[in-house]
Enzyme design. Structure first.
Site, short mmCIF file in Angstrom:
data_model
loop_
_atom_site.label_atom_id
_atom_site.label_comp_id
_atom_site.label_asym_id
_atom_site.label_seq_id
_atom_site.Cartn_x
_atom_site.Cartn_y
_atom_site.Cartn_z
N ASP A 182 94.09 33.89 -62.87
CA ASP A 182 94.11 32.65 -62.09
C ASP A 182 94.84 32.83 -60.77
OD1 ASP A 182 92.79 31.31 -64.20
OD2 ASP A 182 94.69 31.02 -65.23
N HIS A 198 95.21 32.35 -37.13
CA HIS A 198 96.11 33.49 -36.89
C HIS A 198 95.92 34.07 -35.49
CE1 HIS A 198 97.26 33.65 -41.15
NE2 HIS A 198 96.01 33.27 -41.37
N ASP A 257 103.14 38.09 -38.12
CA ASP A 257 101.90 37.86 -38.86
C ASP A 257 100.83 38.82 -38.31
OD1 ASP A 257 99.50 36.84 -39.87
OD2 ASP A 257 99.63 34.93 -38.78
#
Lengths: 558, 558
Positions: A58, A374, A202
């Site tokens: 999951d 992003h 990032d």
């Protein structure tokens, strides 16, 4: 998993240690630990969604092992924004210690609190704002506004006597965002002038050339598509993408349509966003699903979940004609969303299903109905040049993204030896402006399956993959261990192997014969007989069928 | 599968019947049957590659059921080109009747013969060329040159007294192809003037706006990347893409590098292409793998298979450090190929692996190193306008592609009622310039797994998916049927469920108790006891673990 594990030295006073437990070598389960003089600060605590080689899983959690015995040392968790890959594992961390304080922006905390409520946990929280300076133990934290595909995201600067770290969280540099809240490059510049010793950017889109298109350029496309629609319009997107939903609401108003939110997370998140003022809901535009279903087709927009083809979400159920919203000829479906790699088959299955029902399906492949959250390579270059970090540790990316981010850093003047490409568990120590790799911890995958956490292992997943590829054959036999004579059986069960059990008629006599021969050769124990059965069936199936199912022999003494 | 099956009427004399057995609603296993006065003509006979919801399947064949009892009526098979999705199932058809004649271009026949040789079949073949008119039974066939991502592709016009059909096979309309062999629009125009009653176009890229870029624009990019490479260069592409390989050879020559073909199908296909003159191999440029491995890094290009991330192909093995070619820091890897939807995870896993080894990986996401082999929407508009077909049955596409192709036809003037969007097994009868849907046959998936064909069914695949998602628990018990007392067992086996067997300690006493209670309530038969065990274990696993593994109880009389 990293190849060469080695333990870091005991952490000296005055040195900052950084070790990511997730988010390096993968997109998801972001979690980074900062350690200074015995205190631990956590930045983000997210989940990773499984791929097809992890069937039945999951969720995947960061591996808490390196901090499991040090929970009391945690001074707090900083959550940069409210996406699942940054907050999804918080409940699992708080199960280990309920009173760990959470720090984040208003929306972020509201989303994590809603999530924790489902886990029956009431967290200790501390709300922060951009430009605020706060403190958790020895860590002085300064928060910086960043723009992303969810409102109210924050980067965090972390000051200790060992130096200044800047951790961006997810961000991009949309210069005209819908809410006017741009990534604060003045703050980045100020921190750069102070001297950023270690920068964790990032990296998700570091290999995408150029610049991410503006979010506001999506609105006119949505408006155009909706204005041409003659019947129902269904828009699917991420349930946390407040600005995308805002543009759908605005386009609905412009085209005199009402909007119904569909899907549990969409209803919940938009409720939170509206209550807190992040979503501007024009008076009277929202109707509930039941009302919407009874309105004229050209007066309604359904705003739903399921843009990634998730089989249980609203959109997939519509395409399977298993939802109250019955899609038909002339309806318009807009997937105003990314297509996350790995989901292509699921998404195209949904698109094909909706097309067969007669819908006109608009998606990023045929219209500009999505832009990423992003920063692309061009934006990252701005960042590196404004911040001029001494050391860089790219985070939030697969190997190719981390490498691309490091290359960009190097092109802007970061020394190649100071651009660190790491894997989860890498230990980086910072002192006197120098970041050094001092260890590599062993970081595994922690699987959530049903209500179990960590019970399913990589060995189980390997078994599942074999079962999926080949099925299994189990052979149960009760035997006289002295003679090898079968008293009961062979009782052969197979699944995923062949429709017709009669295929096994050929191997039964071979088993009977092999067991008697084994007894004659002196076999007396259960294990020995089981090996004989496994080998006999394995040889038969390979010769006769060229296949390799899992073979499970159970031989017991009668 | 189609929802509403209905049988077509008996075919009247003078009417042409068309029914596709594969390629509608999917990309792959293309096969269409033309029937006229008792004779059957087959156009293409390809395979489909399985998706992740078909685990363990090697290949998917067209469903031969509608023609299985009529093999003797087949007058021949026309193969439009040599790709697997058009020729891959020929061996399985010829296994049913070896002497069915195959008709195709020189390269197409050479490739299918090489394939049939591996199946130990020597086919009857008839080579044809563009512009040639030939006959198979009542079918007059006219072949038309088309351009595609493999040389020597042909469209076929089929004339019967019922009318003129044009079946494109795969094609695009590159106006400056490497071999100068353009799609023959003059022939399309001539056929159009004669009057095309039914047009079956390649729909793969019908939803892609504009025009497919030129193949020759790839060469300079390859040359640029190779000229900047300081160490080894590895290029991966499809092993049948002769023109792409030609451009790699040319770029290698320009950069004073030798080329080694790597991978069984690459070596075989390029041998065929060179022998037949489709590949122009400059003298002395090709070296074998062993020689190449001993040459200086900057003097060699490895031309390999594995561009789709196939785990056993050369490129994936390199990324796993499981190949003689050891990829290292500074090497350049070029994926000069498409990324077929569904393969993203596999391909990006390979890219990440190669990146970690230090390679610079160039792919269509970051450079123009690939162009498609299929006509985009702009090209299809040209086709429809030149041909002006009376009826259109788009083929070779998923539902969304077929719909897009039909929409383009309608925009150029085809009546909406004459643009037929079908599924596999649709029966279209053509007479007097009118094509009508007259039936819908039941077409299934025929799975090849190991050496078995059609033995694995959809039910088996469903079992495999459950096994993959949840694993299984089998419980073997020998019992006194009168008392329900267990004599042997419960012997519990589980796979893919949990690492530690001790998890089952909780359920054993529940099984013991349930069986005795069942006996007390009068249960005496094996089936009844098995139901009790299934229910007991199922309830336990759902309550304790919130999971639903496959449960297989085997209860026998002791």
């Amino acid at each position: 998993m990293a190849d060469d594990l080695f333990d870091p030295p005991i952490l000296a006073d005055g040195t900052l240690r950084v070790f990511p437990l997730g988010g390096l070598g993968e997109i998801g389960r972001n979690m980074t630990i900062y350690e200074y003089e015995g205190s631990l600060l956590v930045v983000d605590c997210g989940v990773l969604f499984p791929e097809e080689h992890q069937p039945g899983v999951d969720l995947i959690l960061p591996d808490f092992a390196p901090i499991r015995d040090r929970l009391d040392d945690i001074v707090g968790v900083v959550l940069t924004h409210g996406h699942e890959d940054h907050i999804g594992a918080v409940p699992y961390l708080l199960r280990l210690r309920r009173d760990i304080p959470l720090m984040g922006s208003r929306l972020t905390l509201a989303l994590v609190e809603a999530k924790l409520k489902e886990h029956k946990i009431a967290p200790q929280t501390r709300e922060v704002k951009a430009d605020q300076i706060d403190r958790f133990g020895p860590f002085e934290l300064e928060f910086v506004a960043v723009n992303h595909s969810i409102p109210d995201a924050l980067a965090v600067a972390i000051r200790t006597p060992a130096g200044l770290v800047l951790h961006t969280g997810d961000f991009k540099m949309d210069q005209l965002p819908l809410d006017g809240r741009i990534t604060d490059l003045r703050a980045f510049a100020r921190l750069g002038e102070e001297g950023v010793d270690l920068f964790l950017p990032d990296s998700t889109n570091a290999d995408v050339p150029g610049f991410t298109p503006l979010e506001r350029d999506i609105g006119p496309v949505l408006d155009h598509v909706i204005s041409r629609a003659k019947k129902r319009v269904i828009v699917a997107s991420f349930s946390s993408h407040v600005h995308r939903v805002q543009q759908v609401l605005d386009a609905a108003v412009a085209n005199e349509r009402h909007v119904a939110f569909v899907g549990r997370s969409m209803v919940r998140n938009m409720g939170i966003a509206a209550d807190l003022g992040y979503l501007d809901v024009p008076d009277g535009i929202i109707v509930d699903l039941k009302t919407a279903l009874n309105m004229p087709d050209d007066r309604v927009v359904f705003m739903s979940t399921g843009s990634q083809g998730e089989p249980m979400a609203v959109l997939a159920r519509m395409s399977n004609q298993d939802h109250q919203i019955e899609v038909g000829e002339g309806d318009t479906v807009i997937l105003a969303s990314s297509l996350i790699p790995g989901n292509e088959n699921a998404v195209f299955r949904v698109i094909n299903g909706l097309t067969k029902l007669g819908a006109n399906v608009v998606h990023k492949g045929n219209a500009k109905v999505h832009t990423s959250g992003h920063a692309a390579a061009g934006e990252l270059l701005y960042c590196f040049n404004i911040i001029k970090p001494r050391n860089v540790l790219p985070v939030h990316g697969e190997a190719r993204h981390l490498r691309a981010a490091a290359d960009l850093a190097i092109e802007t003047g970061v020394k190649p030896s100071r651009a660190i490409i790491g894997e989860n568990g890498i230990v980086v120590d910072l002192k006197d402006g120098v970041a050094k790799v001092t260890g590599q911890l062993d970081i595994g995958f922690v699987y959530v399956d049903g209500s179990t956490v960590g019970e399913i292992t990589d060995a189980d997943l390997k078994d599942r993959r074999i079962l999926a590829e080949e099925g299994f054959i189990s052979i149960f036999i009760a035997i006289d261990v002295q003679t090898g004579k079968i008293i009961v059986g062979p009782e052969i069960q197979a699944r995923g192997f062949a429709e017709d059990d009669s295929v096994f008629d050929g191997v039964r006599p071979q088993i009977v014969k092999a067991l008697i021969e084994a007894a004659e050769s002196g076999t007396r124990d259960q294990h020995g007989y089981q090996q004989i059965v496994r080998r006999t069936v394995g040889r038969w199936v390979n010769t006769q069928h060229r296949r390799r199912p899992m073979i499970i022999p159970v031989v017991i003494e009668a």
